[in-house]
Design a protein around this motif. Structure first.
Motif, PDB file in Angstrom:
ATOM      1  N   PHE A 321       0.739  -1.352  -0.123  1.00 24.87           N
ATOM      2  CA  PHE A 321       0.091   0.121  -0.029  1.00 24.87           C
ATOM      3  C   PHE A 321       0.954   1.050   0.080  1.00 24.87           C
ATOM      4  CE2 PHE A 321      -2.351   3.361   2.110  1.00 24.87           C
ATOM      5  CZ  PHE A 321      -3.367   3.499   1.342  1.00 24.87           C
ATOM      6  N   PHE A 322       1.969   1.305   0.830  1.00 23.62           N
ATOM      7  CA  PHE A 322       2.857   2.639   0.952  1.00 23.62           C
ATOM      8  C   PHE A 322       3.653   2.429  -0.063  1.00 23.62           C
ATOM      9  CE2 PHE A 322       0.982   2.477   5.546  1.00 23.62           C
ATOM     10  CZ  PHE A 322       0.433   3.845   5.239  1.00 23.62           C
ATOM     11  N   SER A 323       3.888   1.680  -0.828  1.00 24.52           N
ATOM     12  CA  SER A 323       5.161   1.655  -1.896  1.00 24.52           C
ATOM     13  C   SER A 323       4.261   2.234  -3.114  1.00 24.52           C
ATOM     14  CB  SER A 323       5.442   0.094  -2.138  1.00 24.52           C
ATOM     15  OG  SER A 323       6.309  -0.325  -0.970  1.00 24.52           O
ATOM     16  N   ILE A 324       3.153   2.087  -3.228  1.00 20.20           N
ATOM     17  CA  ILE A 324       2.281   2.606  -4.614  1.00 20.20           C
ATOM     18  C   ILE A 324       2.671   3.978  -4.712  1.00 20.20           C
ATOM     19  CG2 ILE A 324       0.237   2.955  -5.610  1.00 20.20           C
ATOM     20  CD1 ILE A 324      -0.755   0.093  -4.230  1.00 20.20           C
ATOM     21  N   PRO A 325       2.299   5.018  -3.935  1.00 14.13           N
ATOM     22  CA  PRO A 325       2.631   6.204  -4.227  1.00 14.13           C
ATOM     23  C   PRO A 325       4.186   6.634  -4.368  1.00 14.13           C
ATOM     24  CG  PRO A 325       1.687   6.017  -1.845  1.00 14.13           C
ATOM     25  CD  PRO A 325       1.900   4.713  -2.586  1.00 14.13           C
ATOM     26  N   SER A 326       4.570   7.848  -5.176  1.00 14.70           N
ATOM     27  CA  SER A 326       5.878   8.033  -5.231  1.00 14.70           C
ATOM     28  C   SER A 326       6.251   8.769  -4.060  1.00 14.70           C
ATOM     29  CB  SER A 326       5.975   9.062  -6.350  1.00 14.70           C
ATOM     30  OG  SER A 326       5.274  10.307  -6.227  1.00 14.70           O
ATOM     31  N   SER A 327       5.596   9.467  -3.261  1.00 14.42           N
ATOM     32  CA  SER A 327       6.024  10.138  -1.936  1.00 14.42           C
ATOM     33  C   SER A 327       6.099   8.992  -0.774  1.00 14.42           C
ATOM     34  CB  SER A 327       5.009  11.408  -1.586  1.00 14.42           C
ATOM     35  OG  SER A 327       5.387  11.933  -0.446  1.00 14.42           O
ATOM     36  N   LYS A 328       7.154   9.309  -0.377  1.00  9.59           N
ATOM     37  CA  LYS A 328       7.453   8.120   0.911  1.00  9.59           C
ATOM     38  C   LYS A 328       8.185   8.732   2.175  1.00  9.59           C
ATOM     39  CE  LYS A 328       7.515   4.072  -2.362  1.00  9.59           C
ATOM     40  NZ  LYS A 328       7.182   4.903  -3.805  1.00  9.59           N
TER      41      LYS A 328
END
Length: 530
Positions: A321-328
């Motif tokens: 789930f958190f790997s999908i968006p570019s902002s991390k």
């Protein structure tokens, strides 16, 4: 008589398990809280979020989070409420400011111990608790005053309570009370970070039960009274804010949740695989043993298959789930530390049960190394402290009066008000007419967005450079404190001729006394400071 003894034994086991879990959480709390006072708040995150909580307490307005006096709806209020309460009880200091994260980390360890003791073994629960509490990832997150650890605790509570309810359903035992608690925890998760407090634990449980083909159990998890409890916990604050500010829902739900998740252009862009090395490095030395849980023989073991499936669903849902968006951001994946600790500790437990002599010695060595890494990290922050407004604020407090006005030049100093105890919001000087603000992802965008909810307050607080010059070039009835840095003269040339009242590293503060217009207003040439 036999049934009575069985009930007594079950009740005793439940009490002892709960007591052990509480002691485990208490030990974690003491371990984390012992060193949270050793360094000032880190900026920007700790200064920002603690500053909002401090302002909530200072104003006595607990419903609306505010940043420099303006409504700040980037995040929901649970962290602010806990932190404001802690500051009220223990005073405005770093130890109290980090209390929400300390309590959340302790809750995570206690819940993990309770759940694994109940559905695995006392030994595995203890091993997992040690792995969790001593790894640098949880230790660092538990000592960092932002929302991430509080969110992780609410997600952990929701998953653990919901999974316990599911196991109760499968065993034919009473489950509705536990399920209602799970929905209440999800409501608190919504108040901690919004929709992910519902989406993540819901996805974890759904994929787990579907993977086991227990659709019957899944359908019974939708219990109307429990759903009502969730709505009762989660909705009142949001309804109140929408009633007070008409654009709240669009900004808080549509923009902060969906657009920030789906769009690029925000800070901290990293590739899809970013979190894998982050997790492995921040969980050292324990992560060295992760290969044992990756062996086919480990997964062929039928023992605890349902529990292992839950942990796998938990780990993968959060990671993907958190790997999908570019902002991390690193703290986003804190909710997966419980299943990761399970996969690190169960191989140790299996080896100990099989009588492998080296297993306990290896575990003990890893524990000592992990504790050492945590303490070295604290020592490094004490010996080489990060930039902070604290020294400057303490110097200002020697002459600062409640009626004085703080003016921040070209940058908002998140932690200054927390240490200064100023009586009113600071003026923040920048080019607020610059159209690029709307596409930025920084302190200017935060204040600009906040100002849209209360334009009159923003007009007083968000000051253009020309307005500041006009104020300095007219008669003043109160002291003005100009807060900037050693390069402020580039954008504000008049400070070049001023003598700083105090300086710390790059930061500078100039005290402007009440009186007539300053000398630079007559056009006297000025030179840059050496």
């Amino acid at each position: 008589m036999k049934n009575l003894m069985q009930r007594y034994t079950a009740l005793l086991a439940k009490v002892l398990g709960l007591r052990s879990a509480c002691l485990c959480a208490l030990g974690t709390f003491v371990w984390l809280a012992a060193t949270t006072w050793t360094r000032p708040l880190l900026i920007p995150d700790e200064g920002r979020y603690v500053g909002v909580a401090w302002e909530m307490l200072k104003r006595g307005e607990w419903s609306v989070p505010r940043l420099d006096g303006l409504p700040f709806f980037h995040k929901p209020p649970l962290f602010y409420w806990i932190t404001a309460a802690s500051l009220k009880l223990f005073g405005a200091n770093a130890w109290a400011a980090r209390m929400s994260s300390v309590l959340a980390a302790a809750l995570i360890v206690g819940l993990a111990f309770w759940f694994l003791r109940k559905y695995a073994s006392q030994r595995l629960a203890a091993l997992a608790a040690v792995v969790l509490a001593t790894q640098p990832f949880l230790f660092g997150g538990g000592q960092y005053a932002n929302l991430d650890m509080t969110v992780a605790a609410m997600i952990t509570a929701t998953v653990v309570l919901a999974a316990d309810a599911a196991f109760r359903i499968e065993a034919g035992r009473a489950y509705r009370g536990m399920l209602t608690l799970a929905y209440a925890a999800a409501g608190l998760g919504f108040l901690a970070k919004g929709l992910i407090g519902i989406v993540l634990p819901g996805a974890i449980i759904v994929f787990w039960l579907l993977g086991r083909r227990r659709v019957d159990v899944l359908l019974r998890m939708f219990y109307v009274p429990a759903i009502a409890v969730f709505l009762l916990v989660s909705l009142p604050w949001m309804i109140a804010m929408q009633w007070r500010y008409s654009g709240f829902f669009d900004y808080y739900i549509v923009y902060q949740h969906f657009k920030r998740f789906l769009e690029s252009g925000f800070n901290n862009p990293y590739p899809f695989w970013f979190y894998v090395p982050v997790l492995l490095v921040l969980s050292l030395p324990w992560s060295i043993q992760v290969w044992r849980a990756a062996r086919p023989a480990y997964w062929r073991n039928p023992e605890r298959a349902a529990l292992r499936g839950l942990m796998l669903s938990w780990l993968l849902v959060v990671l993907i789930f958190f790997s999908i968006p570019s902002s991390k951001l690193v703290g986003y994946i804190l909710p997966l530390l419980v299943p990761f600790a399970f996969f690190l500790s169960e191989p140790f437990e299996l080896r100990m049960r099989a009588g492998e002599s080296k297993a306990l010695a290896t575990f003990s060595i890893y524990t000592l190394v992990s504790i050492g890494l945590c303490l070295v990290a604290v020592l490094a922050l004490v010996v080489a402290p990060q930039p902070s407004s604290k020294p400057l604020a303490l110097a200002m407090r020697a002459q600062f009066q409640p009626g004085d006005q703080v003016v921040m030049l070209g940058r908002y100093r998140y932690d200054l008000d927390f240490y200064l105890r100023a009586g009113r919001p600071a003026y923040v000087v920048s080019d607020w007419d610059d159209p690029s603000i709307k596409t930025e992802d920084n302190w200017r965008k935060e204040l600009y967005d906040a100002g849209q909810f209360e334009p009159d307050a923003a007009a007083r607080t968000l000051v253009r450079p020309a307005a500041l010059v006009q104020q300095l070039c007219s008669a003043r009835t109160h002291v003005i404190w100009l807060v900037g840095d050693r390069n402020s003269f580039h954008d504000f040339p008049f400070v070049a001729a001023m003598t700083p009242y105090a300086a710390d590293r790059k930061l500078r503060v100039w005290r402007v006394e009440p009186g007539p217009a300053l000398r630079f207003c007559d056009g006297t040439p000025r030179s840059a400071p050496e």
